[in-house]
Enzyme design. Sequence first.
Site, PDB file in Angstrom:
ATOM      1  N   GLU A 242     -29.614 -22.430 -26.462  1.00  0.00           N
ATOM      2  CA  GLU A 242     -28.493 -21.854 -25.742  1.00  0.00           C
ATOM      3  C   GLU A 242     -28.712 -20.347 -25.671  1.00  0.00           C
ATOM      4  OE1 GLU A 242     -23.938 -21.817 -26.842  1.00  0.00           O
ATOM      5  OE2 GLU A 242     -24.641 -23.882 -26.634  1.00  0.00           O
TER       6      GLU A 242
ATOM      7  N   ARG B   6     -21.405 -28.070 -30.908  1.00  0.00           N
ATOM      8  CA  ARG B   6     -22.562 -27.192 -30.999  1.00  0.00           C
ATOM      9  C   ARG B   6     -23.773 -27.968 -30.504  1.00  0.00           C
ATOM     10  NH1 ARG B   6     -19.532 -23.634 -31.199  1.00  0.00           N
ATOM     11  NH2 ARG B   6     -19.353 -21.927 -32.699  1.00  0.00           N
TER      12      ARG B   6
ATOM     13  N   SER C  89     -14.552 -39.717 -39.393  1.00  0.00           N
ATOM     14  CA  SER C  89     -14.116 -38.596 -40.206  1.00  0.00           C
ATOM     15  C   SER C  89     -14.444 -38.955 -41.640  1.00  0.00           C
ATOM     16  CB  SER C  89     -12.613 -38.409 -40.015  1.00  0.00           C
ATOM     17  OG  SER C  89     -12.110 -37.529 -40.972  1.00  0.00           O
ATOM     18  N   ARG C  90     -14.734 -37.920 -42.447  1.00  0.00           N
ATOM     19  CA  ARG C  90     -15.065 -38.204 -43.843  1.00  0.00           C
ATOM     20  C   ARG C  90     -13.881 -38.845 -44.565  1.00  0.00           C
ATOM     21  NH1 ARG C  90     -18.540 -33.057 -45.305  1.00  0.00           N
ATOM     22  NH2 ARG C  90     -16.707 -32.152 -44.387  1.00  0.00           N
ATOM     23  N   THR C  91     -12.667 -38.436 -44.142  1.00  0.00           N
ATOM     24  CA  THR C  91     -11.473 -38.998 -44.799  1.00  0.00           C
ATOM     25  C   THR C  91     -10.530 -39.523 -43.726  1.00  0.00           C
ATOM     26  OG1 THR C  91     -10.464 -36.830 -44.676  1.00  0.00           O
ATOM     27  CG2 THR C  91     -11.526 -37.408 -46.771  1.00  0.00           C
TER      28      THR C  91
ATOM     29  N   ARG D 283      -9.127 -30.126 -35.919  1.00  0.00           N
ATOM     30  CA  ARG D 283      -8.087 -29.653 -34.979  1.00  0.00           C
ATOM     31  C   ARG D 283      -8.429 -30.006 -33.529  1.00  0.00           C
ATOM     32  NH1 ARG D 283      -8.409 -24.967 -38.024  1.00  0.00           N
ATOM     33  NH2 ARG D 283      -6.494 -24.342 -39.087  1.00  0.00           N
TER      34      ARG D 283
ATOM     35  N   THR E  10     -18.800 -30.542 -26.827  1.00  0.00           N
ATOM     36  CA  THR E  10     -18.226 -29.181 -26.756  1.00  0.00           C
ATOM     37  C   THR E  10     -18.271 -28.537 -28.140  1.00  0.00           C
ATOM     38  OG1 THR E  10     -16.021 -30.132 -27.112  1.00  0.00           O
ATOM     39  CG2 THR E  10     -16.634 -29.623 -24.827  1.00  0.00           C
TER      40      THR E  10
ATOM     41  N   HIS F 218     -21.072 -22.981 -22.310  1.00  0.00           N
ATOM     42  CA  HIS F 218     -20.309 -22.732 -23.548  1.00  0.00           C
ATOM     43  C   HIS F 218     -19.003 -21.972 -23.238  1.00  0.00           C
ATOM     44  CE1 HIS F 218     -20.739 -22.333 -28.183  1.00  0.00           C
ATOM     45  NE2 HIS F 218     -19.476 -22.429 -27.839  1.00  0.00           N
ATOM     46  N   ILE F 219     -18.172 -22.636 -22.443  1.00  0.00           N
ATOM     47  CA  ILE F 219     -16.905 -22.005 -22.039  1.00  0.00           C
ATOM     48  C   ILE F 219     -15.696 -22.759 -22.609  1.00  0.00           C
ATOM     49  CG2 ILE F 219     -17.704 -20.839 -19.945  1.00  0.00           C
ATOM     50  CD1 ILE F 219     -16.704 -23.324 -18.338  1.00  0.00           C
TER      51      ILE F 219
HETATM   52  C1  DGY Z   1     -16.128 -21.143 -31.280  1.00  0.00           C
HETATM   53  O1  DGY Z   1     -15.350 -20.208 -31.440  1.00  0.00           O
HETATM   54  O2  DGY Z   1     -16.715 -21.678 -32.219  1.00  0.00           O
HETATM   55  C2  DGY Z   1     -16.324 -21.635 -29.901  1.00  0.00           C
HETATM   56  O3  DGY Z   1     -17.477 -22.380 -29.792  1.00  0.00           O
HETATM   57  C3  DGY Z   1     -16.322 -20.470 -28.925  1.00  0.00           C
HETATM   58  O4  DGY Z   1     -16.221 -20.987 -27.645  1.00  0.00           O
END
Ligand code: DGY
Length: 343
Positions: free
Chosen positions: A288, A259, A199-201, A179, A257, A307-308
């Site tokens: 983190e 992990r 992407s895997r698919t 998404r 953005t 992590h915003i």
């Molecule tokens: C999540 O919900 O996984 C996001 O990283 C939060 O910001």
Amino acid sequence: MHDIAAPRPLLPSHRNPLKNVSARPRIFVTRKWPGNAVAELESDFEVEVWPEYTRPPIDVLRERAAQCDYIITTIEDPIDRSVFEAGKGVLRGITQAGVGVDNVDRAAADELGIPVTNAPGVLTDATADLAFALMVSAARRIVEGDAYVRAGKWSSWHPSLLLGKALKGATVGVVGLGRIGAAFAERCQGFHMRVLYTSRTEKPGAAAHGWIRADLDTVLKDADFVSLHTPLTEETRHLISSRELALMKPDAILINTARGPVVNTDDLIQSLKQGRPGIAALDVTDPEPLPVDHELLTLPNVLVTPHIGSSDHPSRVAMLEVAIRNLHAIHAGERPPSPVAGV
Ligand code: DGY
């Protein structure tokens, strides 16, 4: 609502008839959230909100698991096996107000049959916006520009001052077209960038947009910007290490953005020192929070936000609302809208 200053002994009154103050089921919420959703729960539930800015310690999580019907968690709460074991026979569900659930031991939830849910969908645009903002900030040296002005260095307009990278016509590599990856790719397309993705698919609809699926190595070699959008799993931990970083163009920009541990931090530091990638723009890091004396922060070609990704006001309100919808469904004995384990 109990905004407690210190953990209080808490035993669900319906399981403790001698202290039958209230027969309402109990919910522990591990953080204060914006919006009114928690207050609205109070008519049917006894709600306790952890009052501190930082997460509750693990022993508090275990204690509440042993005493509460539900816990509403954040992505930072370590919901490990010991929490599920403490909640055995008492805890009826963990509903996380976040999409990533790498903080939750889902195998333990499955084993003990304690439902866990997440909150997908409602933070897609916010996170894609931030990934795009990091890309533009790094490409156009916005943070450096601000520091330059504040340092009193702005003495003249100059043709070579803070030269950056152009977006239009550049190739962006989207690693993981879920998404959020797809929402990021749409933004890039709007800026006339060429989109490659891994992407895997094959993703339905991607070809119609003109997005090209390629393997990770090809994406890393070809892209001027690489943005990471995979969940953290055993497969994606350190997906981007020395070998992969060495494939990137010397002036490429890496955006994360997703992990922190998707990137091997030590390898990233070494690679950044050699200018490959040219810049890393990170909303997530490993560790983190990132300690202020961490070596990453000594490098000039790193931009970090705390992590915003999901932190626009409507998204944060909606994340909690989804967690509460899941909780209501479990409480009503129905299948929750977004289960991830234990059901
Ligand atoms: C999540 O919900 O996984 C996001 O990283 C939060 O910001």
